[in-house]
Design a protein around this motif. Structure first.
Motif: not given
Length: 292
Positions: A187-193, A195-206
């Motif tokens: 979960k910490d990876a998603m929370e960090a994303a 905080v960095d303002g990552a879009s849902p697609w960016q979180k899914f892809r990266y």
């Protein structure tokens, strides 16, 4: 087999464990090693158990396979069938797993059970139901979509019809496996994303896809092994027809062994398909690692 002098093991426990291990060894020898060894030896013979024929042919069975047009036809059908079904199994499975995993969906256990029910339903029962659905006069497929297609007797539609049935039955397995992978993501990876303002697609892809790659590989490998051995749906829906349009490699093995009783030829083909399965599995590992 075990250290009888271990202080934490009672004598009865040691005896019980030795019995279990011995039973497992006997089981694998009787039901795995001996049958495989017998089939391998038989692949070099003209072998018909009904007539008692067991005549040495050398490599003739293997030569016959590689010069048999039906073998190459069935192999191409098997590759197309496996590739298409695996793509949709993984794609649908991942999409539905993500949908159920999202916060918008409630009653997640119900949906997991709903999508997994076809997986635990016997293939024979599913195939007979879909055979009725594909019926040209009274089948629901034509009635729902307003079509007039003889699905299982059309050489261009028969194999896609079998693929559609297989995808429907099996994609629930991928849903459950991918949901297990999603719940294990850190979960910490998603929370960090976030905080960095990552879009849902960016979180899914990266994040999601790279972390799910071992689970995706597992689903692909198990699917390759399963679909190269697929024959029940062909046996019930089309029996390889019309013509040879739906012959799969495993169906030829079944036909040669249990219809024609040509066990030698069927055994030789089984070992060739074992090699094909091993090569495809190895390629899947290489492709996944090269993209990692």
């Amino acid at each position: 087999m075990l250290n009888k002098n271990h202080p934490l093991q009672s004598k009865s426990e040691v005896i019980l464990r030795n019995i279990v291990v011995t039973a497992m060894i006997i089981y694998f020898i009787v039901f795995l090693i001996i049958p495989i060894g017998t089939a391998f030896v038989g692949s070099f013979h003209e072998w018909n158990p009904l007539s008692g024929t067991f005549r040495l042919l050398g490599l003739d069975n293997y030569r016959k396979i590689f010069t048999d047009n039906l073998f190459w036809k069935s192999l191409s059908n098997t590759i197309v069938f496996s590739f298409v079904v695996i793509i949709f199994r993984v794609g649908f499975g991942l999409a539905i797993a993500l949908a159920i995993y999202s916060k918008m969906i409630k009653h997640k256990s119900f949906f997991r059970m709903l999508y997994y029910m076809p997986v635990v339903t016997p293939m024979v029962a599913v195939a007979y139901v879909w055979k009725f659905m594909y019926h040209p006069q009274i089948g629901t497929m034509n009635q729902i979509f307003g079509l007039n297609v003889n699905w299982l007797m059309n050489s261009k539609m028969a194999l896609p019809a079998i693929m559609l049935m297989t995808i429907w039955k099996d994609f629930g397995y991928a849903v459950v496996m991918f949901m297990a992978g999603l719940y294990s993501l850190p979960k910490d990876a998603m929370e960090a994303a976030d905080v960095d303002g990552a879009s849902p697609w960016q979180k899914f892809r990266y994040i999601t896809i790279p972390l799910l790659k071992p689970m995706i590989l597992f689903v692909v490998i198990t699917s390759i092994i399963a679909y190269i051995q697929a024959y029940v749906q062909v046996l019930i829906l089309t029996e390889g027809g019309p013509g040879t349009s739906t012959f799969l490699s495993s169906y030829i093995i079944f036909d040669e062994a249990f219809v024609k009783y040509n066990f030698g030829f069927a055994s030789a083909m089984s070992f060739i398909m074992f090699v094909v399965t091993a090569v495809l599995t190895w390629l899947s590992f290489r492709v996944t690692r090269s993209k990692g």
